[in-house]
Design an enzyme around this catalytic site. Sequence first.
Site, PDB file in Angstrom:
ATOM      1  N   PHE A   1       0.787  -1.126  -0.105  1.00 17.43           N
ATOM      2  CA  PHE A   1       0.082  -0.044   0.141  1.00 17.43           C
ATOM      3  C   PHE A   1       0.895   1.217  -0.069  1.00 17.43           C
ATOM      4  O   PHE A   1       1.822   1.363   0.618  1.00 17.43           O
ATOM      5  CB  PHE A   1      -0.952   0.048   1.340  1.00 17.43           C
ATOM      6  CG  PHE A   1      -1.957   0.838   1.423  1.00 17.43           C
ATOM      7  CD1 PHE A   1      -3.247   0.985   0.450  1.00 17.43           C
ATOM      8  CD2 PHE A   1      -1.550   2.077   2.102  1.00 17.43           C
ATOM      9  CE1 PHE A   1      -3.934   2.049   0.752  1.00 17.43           C
ATOM     10  CE2 PHE A   1      -2.572   3.153   2.261  1.00 17.43           C
ATOM     11  CZ  PHE A   1      -3.630   3.299   1.622  1.00 17.43           C
TER      12      PHE A   1
ATOM     13  N   ALA B   1       1.219   3.880   1.489  1.00 18.84           N
ATOM     14  CA  ALA B   1       1.865   4.660   2.778  1.00 18.84           C
ATOM     15  C   ALA B   1       2.969   3.573   3.267  1.00 18.84           C
ATOM     16  O   ALA B   1       3.343   3.963   4.684  1.00 18.84           O
ATOM     17  CB  ALA B   1       0.734   5.066   3.455  1.00 18.84           C
ATOM     18  N   LYS B   2       2.982   2.328   3.247  1.00 23.10           N
ATOM     19  CA  LYS B   2       3.739   1.247   3.789  1.00 23.10           C
ATOM     20  C   LYS B   2       5.146   1.687   3.611  1.00 23.10           C
ATOM     21  O   LYS B   2       5.406   2.314   2.676  1.00 23.10           O
ATOM     22  CB  LYS B   2       3.484  -0.047   3.261  1.00 23.10           C
ATOM     23  CG  LYS B   2       2.096  -0.473   3.741  1.00 23.10           C
ATOM     24  CD  LYS B   2       1.896  -0.588   5.271  1.00 23.10           C
ATOM     25  CE  LYS B   2       0.709  -1.337   5.609  1.00 23.10           C
ATOM     26  NZ  LYS B   2      -0.516  -0.679   5.429  1.00 23.10           N
ATOM     27  N   PRO B   3       6.134   1.292   4.292  1.00 24.70           N
ATOM     28  CA  PRO B   3       7.800   1.339   4.094  1.00 24.70           C
ATOM     29  C   PRO B   3       8.133   1.375   2.921  1.00 24.70           C
ATOM     30  O   PRO B   3       8.730   2.197   2.257  1.00 24.70           O
ATOM     31  CB  PRO B   3       8.465   0.667   5.367  1.00 24.70           C
ATOM     32  CG  PRO B   3       7.257   0.544   6.089  1.00 24.70           C
ATOM     33  CD  PRO B   3       5.940   0.510   5.519  1.00 24.70           C
TER      34      PRO B   3
END
Length: 362
Positions: free
Chosen positions: A183, A185-187
């Site tokens: 996704f 916004a994940k790292p």
Amino acid sequence: MKIDFANLKYQHEIYKDEIEEAIIKVARNCNFIMGDEVQELEKNLEKFTGARYAVTCSSGTDALLLAMMALDIKPGDEVITTPFTFIATAETIAFLGAKPVFVDIDEKTYNIDPTRIEEKITENTKAIIPVSLYGQPSDIDTIQAIANKHNLQVIIDGAQSFGSTYNGKTDSSLGNISTTSFFPAKPLGCYGDGGAVFTNDEELANKMKSLRVHGQSKRYHHKYIGMGGRLDTIQAAVLNVKLKYYEKDLVLRQEVASKYTKAFENKLDITLPFVEEKATSGWAQYSVRVKNRDELQARLKEVGIPTAVHYPMPLHLQECFQYLGYKQGDFPISETVSNEIMSLPMNPYVTDEEIEYISSKL
């Protein structure tokens, strides 16, 4: 000052030329589904994680579904997990007709408390799903020992922890199956939805590859009841570029977290994140606990500091899980933390000036 919580625009600017060229290449070749970039990404993920097999898929949620379907989780089975997580962890258990069985969390790490797991095991228990919350793996050694003792499967929900380690190994290479999310916004994020499953078991890997294309063994021949769970080629192309620089991003995330901790270390009314010595965190979030969260969030917003709450209501109190029969007070640590937790801006590019500003205002 106005601060960006995830700073996705800035990251795109850094890698813009490579990423846009990779996207254009897919568009020119018109290999939008299961193009060469998908297989290339899977090989790159295997190399990065140390897992023998990486199978990409359409989201972190579908990664959990693929894992449970591959392990034959069925209606009537029970799966032990944490109530303090994003809903997908338990939602996918329920979606398959199995029963989520919750265990309270450790108050320091916010991950599932392994000392409470064994008492919840019944003859119907088939698997344990620990969540690597905010980027830190759970105590996998203890959890795996319990699973081995009771002949259970371990599925690691690593949606927030890609690149984190436990005893020197990435959490993608642990458990029977590990999952992650890409996704945005994940790292490690793509430019839409995406995910992956990891395993060291060839049979499970092949089954998940089949399950993600409607259970096909070959075109229009279906061995399993499956799903449409493929990763788009364009997303794979984006991830292939970003993965090249991901080690650097992890170092920067750790530096930001360390600077936050140093800035807040003498503020006794703030509970800071805790990372076990045998673990490293991917720092998907930098989450602190405060007593007056709602008022504090409103005031921080006024001075340009965005915050988020991961998560404001534990799963056992959600309306959709009322049928499980849990009530307020059943998991007191999860309930307390959900009322106090607050995430601060976290990305590799939070500046020293921004940290100083956030610290002073907080």
